[in-house]
Design an enzyme around this catalytic site. Sequence first.
Site, PDB file in Angstrom:
ATOM      1  N   LYS A  11      58.339  52.187  36.049  1.00 53.41           N
ATOM      2  CA  LYS A  11      57.210  52.638  35.548  1.00 53.41           C
ATOM      3  C   LYS A  11      57.265  52.776  33.761  1.00 53.41           C
ATOM      4  O   LYS A  11      58.562  52.935  33.632  1.00 53.41           O
ATOM      5  CB  LYS A  11      56.461  53.780  36.082  1.00 53.41           C
ATOM      6  CG  LYS A  11      57.163  55.087  35.953  1.00 53.41           C
ATOM      7  CD  LYS A  11      56.468  56.084  36.937  1.00 53.41           C
ATOM      8  CE  LYS A  11      57.102  57.519  36.777  1.00 53.41           C
ATOM      9  NZ  LYS A  11      56.648  58.426  37.652  1.00 53.41           N
ATOM     10  N   ARG A  45      48.070  66.072  42.491  1.00 52.37           N
ATOM     11  CA  ARG A  45      47.757  65.133  41.634  1.00 52.37           C
ATOM     12  C   ARG A  45      46.911  63.960  42.090  1.00 52.37           C
ATOM     13  O   ARG A  45      45.880  63.598  41.875  1.00 52.37           O
ATOM     14  CB  ARG A  45      49.085  65.102  40.983  1.00 52.37           C
ATOM     15  CG  ARG A  45      49.074  64.276  39.755  1.00 52.37           C
ATOM     16  CD  ARG A  45      50.657  64.235  39.199  1.00 52.37           C
ATOM     17  NE  ARG A  45      51.525  63.210  40.105  1.00 52.37           N
ATOM     18  CZ  ARG A  45      52.754  62.705  39.626  1.00 52.37           C
ATOM     19  NH1 ARG A  45      53.112  63.299  38.415  1.00 52.37           N
ATOM     20  NH2 ARG A  45      53.424  62.061  40.598  1.00 52.37           N
ATOM     21  N   TYR A  47      59.191  70.190   5.822  1.00 56.03           N
ATOM     22  CA  TYR A  47      57.767  70.677   5.776  1.00 56.03           C
ATOM     23  C   TYR A  47      57.745  72.179   6.107  1.00 56.03           C
ATOM     24  O   TYR A  47      58.314  72.760   7.323  1.00 56.03           O
ATOM     25  CB  TYR A  47      56.720  69.942   6.728  1.00 56.03           C
ATOM     26  CG  TYR A  47      56.527  68.616   6.210  1.00 56.03           C
ATOM     27  CD1 TYR A  47      55.855  68.358   4.899  1.00 56.03           C
ATOM     28  CD2 TYR A  47      56.818  67.374   6.998  1.00 56.03           C
ATOM     29  CE1 TYR A  47      55.604  67.290   4.420  1.00 56.03           C
ATOM     30  CE2 TYR A  47      56.736  65.963   6.153  1.00 56.03           C
ATOM     31  CZ  TYR A  47      55.977  65.961   4.912  1.00 56.03           C
ATOM     32  OH  TYR A  47      55.725  64.854   4.503  1.00 56.03           O
ATOM     33  N   MET A  86      57.675  62.303   9.631  1.00 63.91           N
ATOM     34  CA  MET A  86      57.250  60.995  10.393  1.00 63.91           C
ATOM     35  C   MET A  86      58.517  60.106  10.339  1.00 63.91           C
ATOM     36  O   MET A  86      58.573  59.315  11.447  1.00 63.91           O
ATOM     37  CB  MET A  86      56.027  60.617   9.591  1.00 63.91           C
ATOM     38  CG  MET A  86      55.409  59.597  10.310  1.00 63.91           C
ATOM     39  SD  MET A  86      54.098  58.467   9.512  1.00 63.91           S
ATOM     40  CE  MET A  86      52.992  59.689   9.556  1.00 63.91           C
TER      41      MET A  86
HETATM   42  C1  LIG Z   1      57.923  58.797  38.337  1.00 65.19           C
HETATM   43  C2  LIG Z   1      58.188  58.908  39.928  1.00 65.19           C
HETATM   44  C3  LIG Z   1      59.205  58.825  40.645  1.00 65.19           C
HETATM   45  C4  LIG Z   1      60.520  59.008  40.029  1.00 65.19           C
HETATM   46  O1  LIG Z   1      60.934  60.158  39.499  1.00 65.19           O
HETATM   47  P1  LIG Z   1      62.143  60.455  38.753  1.00 65.19           P
HETATM   48  O2  LIG Z   1      62.178  61.896  38.794  1.00 65.19           O
HETATM   49  O3  LIG Z   1      62.137  59.650  37.395  1.00 65.19           O
HETATM   50  O4  LIG Z   1      63.453  59.868  39.473  1.00 65.19           O
HETATM   51  C5  LIG Z   1      59.128  59.072  41.922  1.00 65.19           C
HETATM   52  N1  LIG Z   1      57.926  58.962  42.516  1.00 65.19           N
HETATM   53  C6  LIG Z   1      56.783  58.953  42.031  1.00 65.19           C
HETATM   54  C7  LIG Z   1      55.574  59.205  42.805  1.00 65.19           C
HETATM   55  C8  LIG Z   1      56.898  59.144  40.577  1.00 65.19           C
HETATM   56  O5  LIG Z   1      55.602  59.408  40.055  1.00 65.19           O
END
Ligand SMILES: *Cc1c(COP(=O)(O)O)cnc(C)c1O
Length: 382
Positions: A41, A141, A262, A315
């Site tokens: 992802k 969630r 800053y 920045m």
């Molecule tokens: C992002 C995610 C993972 C991977 O988690 P990591 O800690 O990056 O290994 C696995 N399962 C779900 C549902 C996630 O959202």
Amino acid sequence: MSDAPFEPAPGCVTIDLDALADNWLRLARRAAPGRSGAVVKADAYGIGLDKAGPALWSAGARVFFVAQLAEGLAARRFLPKEAVIYVLNGLEKDADPADYARNALRPAIGSAEELQRWSELAARHGHTSPSALHLDTGMSRLGFESLAALKDAMARCGAAIGADLLMSHFVSAEIPGDPINAEQIALFDAARAAFPDLPASLANSSGMFLAAQPIYDLARPGYALYGGNPTPAARNPMRPVATLTVAIQQTRWIEAGETCGYNAQWTARRRSRLATLLAGYADGLPRGAGASDAKPGAEIVIAGRRCPLVGRASMDLCVADVTDLPEEAAGPGVRAEFFGAAVDLDDFASRSGTIGYQVLTGLGRRYRREYFSPRLATRQEA
Ligand SMILES: *Cc1c(COP(=O)(O)O)cnc(C)c1O
């Protein structure tokens, strides 16, 4: 590495695709006799899905996880058609379930409403497409709120829905002593007992390293693939994948009592030599990466020596204290490593007040990117 000419850029992210493949193989060995998938992802955690996806496939990964439908469509372009791709966020409210099925994307179904939409699609097509069932065991969630809610929804939904995976997600797997880990494993085991025919998946990167080894059939590592430490209290067992280097533009001496950056958050306690580096928060550096008078900052490596960042990151620029380096070691044009082989990603992130996940996924668009694969002796620029 070859010496192919690249567009110059002051900040450069170098990505070692062999290290990525090695990390997947290591996790796959750990998952045995279960399998390890690969979470890709957020553009493969900022590493680049177009390069990381094929590298993971070559290493042997066959099951991939993205967050969104759009990411699933992108993953379809970069992976062979045999790749299994789950969409962790489930059936998005505005999306047509047929767009998932048509592209062989398997939603992680997490509510009665999603289950209903998926089963309507199956009824319309006269066949089911694979999907996962997502049970919430503590994140509050996504996912069915309880096993009872999941069983109830499954009983109500008339058509078969093609579920081929039961999954849940850890709250605190990077803290092995957190009692919630055992509570979640117990809840998940109860769900497995209720759906004994479904392959099961619970562990993210850190979950794979828990003493209980809650791997089941399929692990879902993300962060550890990209070099993050799945065991923050211990040495990082993974190889670094991304290295960020940034060039020095100027150096200057300031007197004790003068400030940097800053809002004058950092005051020199001695006569100090400062090096100004060509990356800032627009490139994804945490604004609080530098030391203030109240707290230490992240440490970067210049000419083999650790140097603290000082003052607020601006920045486009940040500043390191190079007083302890020989003058010639830290002049304009010299590159500093922010994280990579010399500076652990988790160390850089925690000293910057964040986590390595955020550092990777926030890597800026102005950086030059170099992908290399020493074993294949190939190198390319994106
Ligand atoms: C992002 C995610 C993972 C991977 O988690 P990591 O800690 O990056 O290994 C696995 N399962 C779900 C549902 C996630 O959202």
